[in-house]
Design a protein around this motif. Structure first.
Motif, mmCIF file in Angstrom:
data_model
loop_
_atom_site.group_PDB
_atom_site.id
_atom_site.type_symbol
_atom_site.label_atom_id
_atom_site.label_comp_id
_atom_site.label_asym_id
_atom_site.label_seq_id
_atom_site.Cartn_x
_atom_site.Cartn_y
_atom_site.Cartn_z
ATOM 1 N N ASP A 140 0.824 -1.207 0.000
ATOM 2 C CA ASP A 140 0.000 0.000 0.000
ATOM 3 C C ASP A 140 0.861 1.261 0.000
ATOM 4 O O ASP A 140 0.531 2.250 -0.652
ATOM 5 N N GLU A 141 1.982 1.220 0.717
ATOM 6 C CA GLU A 141 2.881 2.370 0.762
ATOM 7 C C GLU A 141 3.478 2.649 -0.619
ATOM 8 O O GLU A 141 3.633 3.797 -1.025
ATOM 9 N N VAL A 142 3.821 1.598 -1.334
ATOM 10 C CA VAL A 142 4.348 1.757 -2.696
ATOM 11 C C VAL A 142 3.276 2.345 -3.604
ATOM 12 O O VAL A 142 3.547 3.251 -4.395
ATOM 13 N N LEU A 143 2.046 1.854 -3.499
ATOM 14 C CA LEU A 143 0.965 2.404 -4.318
ATOM 15 C C LEU A 143 0.786 3.894 -4.060
ATOM 16 O O LEU A 143 0.596 4.677 -4.994
ATOM 17 N N TYR A 144 0.856 4.284 -2.795
ATOM 18 C CA TYR A 144 0.724 5.694 -2.457
ATOM 19 C C TYR A 144 1.829 6.513 -3.130
ATOM 20 O O TYR A 144 1.573 7.581 -3.700
ATOM 21 N N THR A 167 0.509 -9.239 -7.049
ATOM 22 C CA THR A 167 1.092 -8.323 -6.067
ATOM 23 C C THR A 167 0.220 -8.428 -4.811
ATOM 24 O O THR A 167 -0.596 -7.545 -4.547
ATOM 25 N N PRO A 168 0.380 -9.488 -4.037
ATOM 26 C CA PRO A 168 -0.572 -9.818 -2.961
ATOM 27 C C PRO A 168 -0.518 -8.930 -1.718
ATOM 28 O O PRO A 168 -1.361 -9.087 -0.842
ATOM 29 N N ARG A 169 0.379 -7.959 -1.652
ATOM 30 C CA ARG A 169 0.478 -7.122 -0.454
ATOM 31 C C ARG A 169 -0.311 -5.815 -0.562
ATOM 32 O O ARG A 169 -0.212 -4.961 0.301
ATOM 33 N N ILE A 170 -1.114 -5.668 -1.608
ATOM 34 C CA ILE A 170 -1.915 -4.448 -1.731
ATOM 35 C C ILE A 170 -3.309 -4.693 -1.171
ATOM 36 O O ILE A 170 -3.810 -5.813 -1.160
ATOM 37 N N SER A 171 -3.928 -3.619 -0.706
ATOM 38 C CA SER A 171 -5.282 -3.707 -0.164
ATOM 39 C C SER A 171 -6.155 -2.635 -0.796
ATOM 40 O O SER A 171 -5.668 -1.752 -1.507
ATOM 41 N N GLN A 212 -7.470 -0.158 0.714
ATOM 42 C CA GLN A 212 -7.063 1.146 1.222
ATOM 43 C C GLN A 212 -5.887 1.701 0.414
ATOM 44 O O GLN A 212 -5.840 2.898 0.133
ATOM 45 N N GLY A 213 -4.941 0.858 0.052
ATOM 46 C CA GLY A 213 -3.800 1.307 -0.748
ATOM 47 C C GLY A 213 -4.212 1.766 -2.133
ATOM 48 O O GLY A 213 -3.746 2.800 -2.628
ATOM 49 N N VAL A 214 -5.097 0.999 -2.761
ATOM 50 C CA VAL A 214 -5.587 1.368 -4.095
ATOM 51 C C VAL A 214 -6.336 2.695 -4.021
ATOM 52 O O VAL A 214 -6.132 3.592 -4.846
ATOM 53 N N TRP A 215 -7.177 2.824 -3.004
ATOM 54 C CA TRP A 215 -7.962 4.056 -2.885
ATOM 55 C C TRP A 215 -7.065 5.262 -2.611
ATOM 56 O O TRP A 215 -7.243 6.337 -3.192
ATOM 57 N N ALA A 216 -6.087 5.114 -1.727
ATOM 58 C CA ALA A 216 -5.173 6.216 -1.414
ATOM 59 C C ALA A 216 -4.412 6.650 -2.666
ATOM 60 O O ALA A 216 -4.218 7.852 -2.906
ATOM 61 N N MET A 217 -3.988 5.679 -3.482
ATOM 62 C CA MET A 217 -3.284 5.998 -4.715
ATOM 63 C C MET A 217 -4.208 6.735 -5.686
ATOM 64 O O MET A 217 -3.814 7.729 -6.302
ATOM 65 N N MET A 218 -5.427 6.253 -5.810
ATOM 66 C CA MET A 218 -6.372 6.885 -6.735
ATOM 67 C C MET A 218 -6.672 8.322 -6.313
ATOM 68 O O MET A 218 -6.791 9.213 -7.150
ATOM 69 N N GLN A 219 -6.765 8.573 -5.022
ATOM 70 C CA GLN A 219 -7.023 9.928 -4.542
ATOM 71 C C GLN A 219 -5.835 10.856 -4.801
ATOM 72 O O GLN A 219 -6.020 12.035 -5.066
ATOM 73 N N ARG A 220 -4.641 10.324 -4.714
ATOM 74 C CA ARG A 220 -3.428 11.126 -4.876
ATOM 75 C C ARG A 220 -3.117 11.425 -6.338
ATOM 76 O O ARG A 220 -2.519 12.445 -6.651
ATOM 77 N N LEU A 256 -9.675 -10.800 -6.088
ATOM 78 C CA LEU A 256 -9.907 -9.479 -5.505
ATOM 79 C C LEU A 256 -11.397 -9.307 -5.238
ATOM 80 O O LEU A 256 -12.214 -9.562 -6.101
ATOM 81 N N ARG A 257 -11.697 -8.902 -4.063
ATOM 82 C CA ARG A 257 -13.069 -8.550 -3.726
ATOM 83 C C ARG A 257 -13.037 -7.135 -3.169
ATOM 84 O O ARG A 257 -12.231 -6.841 -2.306
ATOM 85 N N MET A 258 -13.920 -6.315 -3.659
ATOM 86 C CA MET A 258 -13.959 -4.945 -3.183
ATOM 87 C C MET A 258 -14.571 -4.940 -1.780
ATOM 88 O O MET A 258 -15.692 -5.396 -1.592
ATOM 89 N N SER A 259 -13.846 -4.436 -0.815
ATOM 90 C CA SER A 259 -14.343 -4.393 0.555
ATOM 91 C C SER A 259 -15.430 -3.329 0.685
ATOM 92 O O SER A 259 -15.585 -2.458 -0.169
ATOM 93 N N LYS A 260 -16.145 -3.382 1.797
ATOM 94 C CA LYS A 260 -17.166 -2.369 2.059
ATOM 95 C C LYS A 260 -16.533 -0.987 2.153
ATOM 96 O O LYS A 260 -17.118 0.003 1.758
ATOM 97 N N TYR A 261 -15.291 -0.923 2.663
ATOM 98 C CA TYR A 261 -14.576 0.343 2.761
ATOM 99 C C TYR A 261 -14.397 0.968 1.378
ATOM 100 O O TYR A 261 -14.733 2.127 1.154
ATOM 101 N N LEU A 262 -13.875 0.188 0.425
ATOM 102 C CA LEU A 262 -13.627 0.724 -0.908
ATOM 103 C C LEU A 262 -14.939 1.002 -1.629
ATOM 104 O O LEU A 262 -15.058 2.005 -2.334
ATOM 105 N N GLN A 263 -15.948 0.155 -1.439
ATOM 106 C CA GLN A 263 -17.250 0.405 -2.055
ATOM 107 C C GLN A 263 -17.799 1.749 -1.596
ATOM 108 O O GLN A 263 -18.298 2.543 -2.398
ATOM 109 N N ALA A 264 -17.681 2.036 -0.304
ATOM 110 C CA ALA A 264 -18.184 3.304 0.245
ATOM 111 C C ALA A 264 -17.368 4.484 -0.294
ATOM 112 O O ALA A 264 -17.935 5.524 -0.632
#
Length: 178
Positions: free
Chosen positions: A115-119, A135-139, A141-149, A163-171
């Protein structure tokens, strides 16, 4: 010569890659996927070239060699890193700092991508397409943080594992779309 496709040259050595860099100073495309013998020192050899496209599938490539290349590759627009198993987060941090023209990035088989690398990659000003495979260490939250940045990212593909989109990312996506 503007392009060198050396893909699948399993016995290609560091000496050959250094020679290519010396003989073809205007090289814009270098494809080295499947070149298992090529190491970090050889990857640094094309550092002075005006590379726009680089594809590496070299298990011996290290942070030191790739970073040396990336520091001099400000024109690089497309980068493919496949099975570069010795790379750490440091190489990806260098990529996010030096490759300001990078538009397309594909990373496959990397445990270093987190996630830190994605950011960090989200800071690339021209990055439009990012493809992550195995790349199994991404979540989410990491994808979303990267997309926002990222100001320019239009496509993110992730696959190779379920990959399943969590409720966090869906929201987050739902709130962003509204």
């Amino acid at each position: 010569i503007l392009a060198a496709d050396l893909a699948g040259c399993h016995l290609l050595s560091d000496v050959s890659v250094s020679a290519v860099a010396a003989w073809w100073p205007k090289l814009e495309t270098l494809l080295l996927h499947g070149c298992w013998q090529v190491s970090g020192s050889a990857v640094a050899a094309p550092a002075g070239l005006p590379l726009k496209t680089l594809s590496l599938e070299c298990k011996k490539v290290t942070d030191h060699g790739l970073t040396a290349l990336l520091e001099a590759s400000t024109q690089l627009m497309s980068l493919r890193l496949n099975r570069c198993l010795r790379l750490t987060a440091d190489a990806f941090t260098a990529l996010s700092i030096h490759c300001i023209a990078l538009e397309h990035l594909r990373i496959k088989w990397s445990l270093a991508v987190s996630d830190e690398v994605l950011y960090a990659l989200g800071a690339l000003p021209a990055l439009r397409k990012l493809r992550l495979v195995f790349t199994p260490r991404i979540s989410d939250q990491g994808v979303w943080a990267m997309m926002q940045r990222s100001a320019s990212l239009v496509l993110v593909e992730a696959g190779g594992f379920e990959l399943r989109m969590s409720k966090y990312l869906q929201a987050q996506v739902a709130a962003h779309v509204q």
